[in-house]
Write an enzyme that holds these catalytic residues in place. Sequence first.
Site, PDB file in Angstrom:
ATOM      1  N   TYR A  12      -5.200   1.037  15.392  1.00 29.04           N
ATOM      2  CA  TYR A  12      -3.996   0.927  16.219  1.00 29.04           C
ATOM      3  C   TYR A  12      -4.291   0.639  17.689  1.00 29.04           C
ATOM      4  CZ  TYR A  12      -1.353   3.048  12.365  1.00 29.04           C
ATOM      5  OH  TYR A  12      -0.764   3.302  11.152  1.00 29.04           O
ATOM      6  N   HIS A  24      -3.272  11.011   0.489  1.00 27.97           N
ATOM      7  CA  HIS A  24      -2.939  10.732   1.894  1.00 27.97           C
ATOM      8  C   HIS A  24      -2.311  11.989   2.503  1.00 27.97           C
ATOM      9  CE1 HIS A  24      -1.498   7.404   4.863  1.00 27.97           C
ATOM     10  NE2 HIS A  24      -1.257   8.569   5.449  1.00 27.97           N
ATOM     11  N   GLU A  43      -4.101  -0.273   7.828  1.00 26.61           N
ATOM     12  CA  GLU A  43      -2.945   0.056   8.668  1.00 26.61           C
ATOM     13  C   GLU A  43      -3.107  -0.559  10.045  1.00 26.61           C
ATOM     14  OE1 GLU A  43      -1.908   4.244   9.119  1.00 26.61           O
ATOM     15  OE2 GLU A  43      -2.343   4.579   6.993  1.00 26.61           O
ATOM     16  N   ASN A  78      -7.929   1.843   9.461  1.00 25.11           N
ATOM     17  CA  ASN A  78      -6.611   1.973  10.080  1.00 25.11           C
ATOM     18  C   ASN A  78      -6.846   1.831  11.572  1.00 25.11           C
ATOM     19  OD1 ASN A  78      -5.634   2.508   7.558  1.00 25.11           O
ATOM     20  ND2 ASN A  78      -5.220   4.677   7.916  1.00 25.11           N
ATOM     21  N   ARG A 137       0.848  -1.200   0.000  1.00 22.99           N
ATOM     22  CA  ARG A 137       0.000   0.000   0.000  1.00 22.99           C
ATOM     23  C   ARG A 137       0.883   1.249   0.000  1.00 22.99           C
ATOM     24  NH1 ARG A 137      -2.881   2.976   4.599  1.00 22.99           N
ATOM     25  NH2 ARG A 137      -4.369   4.274   3.463  1.00 22.99           N
ATOM     26  N   GLU A 178      -8.155   8.539   5.636  1.00 28.30           N
ATOM     27  CA  GLU A 178      -8.546   9.131   6.917  1.00 28.30           C
ATOM     28  C   GLU A 178      -9.028  10.582   6.864  1.00 28.30           C
ATOM     29  OE1 GLU A 178      -5.185   8.730   9.544  1.00 28.30           O
ATOM     30  OE2 GLU A 178      -5.584   6.628   9.925  1.00 28.30           O
TER      31      GLU A 178
END
Length: 515
Positions: free
Chosen positions: A339, A151, A411, A337, A106, A197
């Site tokens: 985390y 991005h 991500e 994404n 990616r 995002e």
Amino acid sequence: MPVFAIIPVSLLFLVVYLLVSSSTSNAQHVRRSEFPDNFLFGTAISAYQVEGGYLEDGKGLSNWDVFSHIPGNIKNNENGDIADDSYHLFWEDAEIAHSLGVNAYRFSISWARILPRGRFGEVNPGGIEFYNKVIDNLLLRGIEPFVTIHHFDHPQELGDRFGGWLSPLMQEEFVLLAETCFKSFGDRVKYWTTINEPNMFAEMGYVRGDFAPARCSQPFGNCSAGNSDKEPFIVVHNMLLAHAKAVKLYREQFQPKQGGSIGIVAHTHMYEPLRDVESDHQAVDRVLAFTGGWVFDPVVFGDYPPEMRQYHRSELPWFSAEETEYVKGSIDFIGINHYSTLYAKDCIHSPCVSGGDHFIRGFAYTTGERDGILIGEPTGVQRFYVVPRGMEKIVDHVSKRYKNIPIYVTENGYSPPLAVPNLVHDVNRIEFHKGYLAALARAIRKGADVRGYFIWSLMDNFEWAGGYSSRFGLYHVDRATMERVPKLSAKWFRHFLANRRTMIATRTEASAAVM
Ligand code: BGC
């Protein structure tokens, strides 16, 4: 005489240690074979964070080129002028990705490299040539390019002329960029995401003002201009319309011939109630709606989440009937994404601090701490704690809310606490990925249609306002020589992808833990 009485104490400790470490390993044990054969396993990067070459071969200045050159904006006044020099070393990056055994990669397009002045100038042939080489190099090695069209970085001129994403004019600019990408690369690129995002872009650039263009207002930040209550909603609205227009174009003019798929990516933390009370459970629902739902609800259902509309103030824009038509259903898949996980506390029925009482926060206060105990191990990024179970929960949530739409984890990654000196002996990163992958496998077993997982990141890179202090990479980059040095986690990922068990010396040279 009891048996332990004749075992030397040191041996006893070793046995106990091995039992404990092997039980930890078992808890986090995960294998490649737990995922479908055609599952995409890859690494992720973005243009500004790795490319460098910031004025080469016809590239124009981007918002991040300008922002990072202003003293005080970036930790240690660093910038992405050279970054990881991937502009010159892209073939080496493709090679190390290949050596890991990934089947997808990616990366994002630098808008200012392709259309340095947007609609006010021409397509830059140097930019097209660069990405053609990147794509061809990946395909030669059997790796699918998974391309993000935008991005965070865009031509500075679009900011100077009309205020960038605050203006609806940006929608047509983005459509031109997307069209140029589909035309130039769509014969070979089968996976597109339009925008990375929108929610995080708005949060960092227009609520807190820590990222370009550094706009915000009190109590969220100290900026010279901006309005944290209003502008983030305008920015995301323009991004969603730009996304939907680009997808419409793709579906009408390119997809039938090229046969790819297209989606959008949002930043998606998971949340848990701070206390087991109804109001905090509701706070969790609201925060999920005000973060990921802010992006995903419109592109699936055609409007912002009911949770946002319920508390709607004049800030939240409306889609016209015609816009709703093409915004609704404008994705083939969702990119998340993910985390970390935080606690959420209700701010409607009880008082809150730190902006939790604001509309943009969904009237919820979020924190990583309960009664002095952290929700998970801290990392090098504020509010990113290690909470593997959150992966299962967020995938469950997205999959249920959006009727089992295909999901890619675009991500997921770990940056060690800044005080941790060891660059390549990154046992914590291995444990992180094992835990999160095991949780992802559980979500898939429960029925979620997850089709891919990308580690952020292939190599340490420019972490926006944090400069080079964060280290998310499977590879360390020597900043003097640009040499890519594999960390222990690169070795682990290679073995994981080959579906092999491996012995890696982890905590100390003497103790070998089975992974
Ligand atoms: C962004 C990346 C960033 C990563 C780690 C994500 O929100 O897409 O650009 O490097 O988080 O902070």
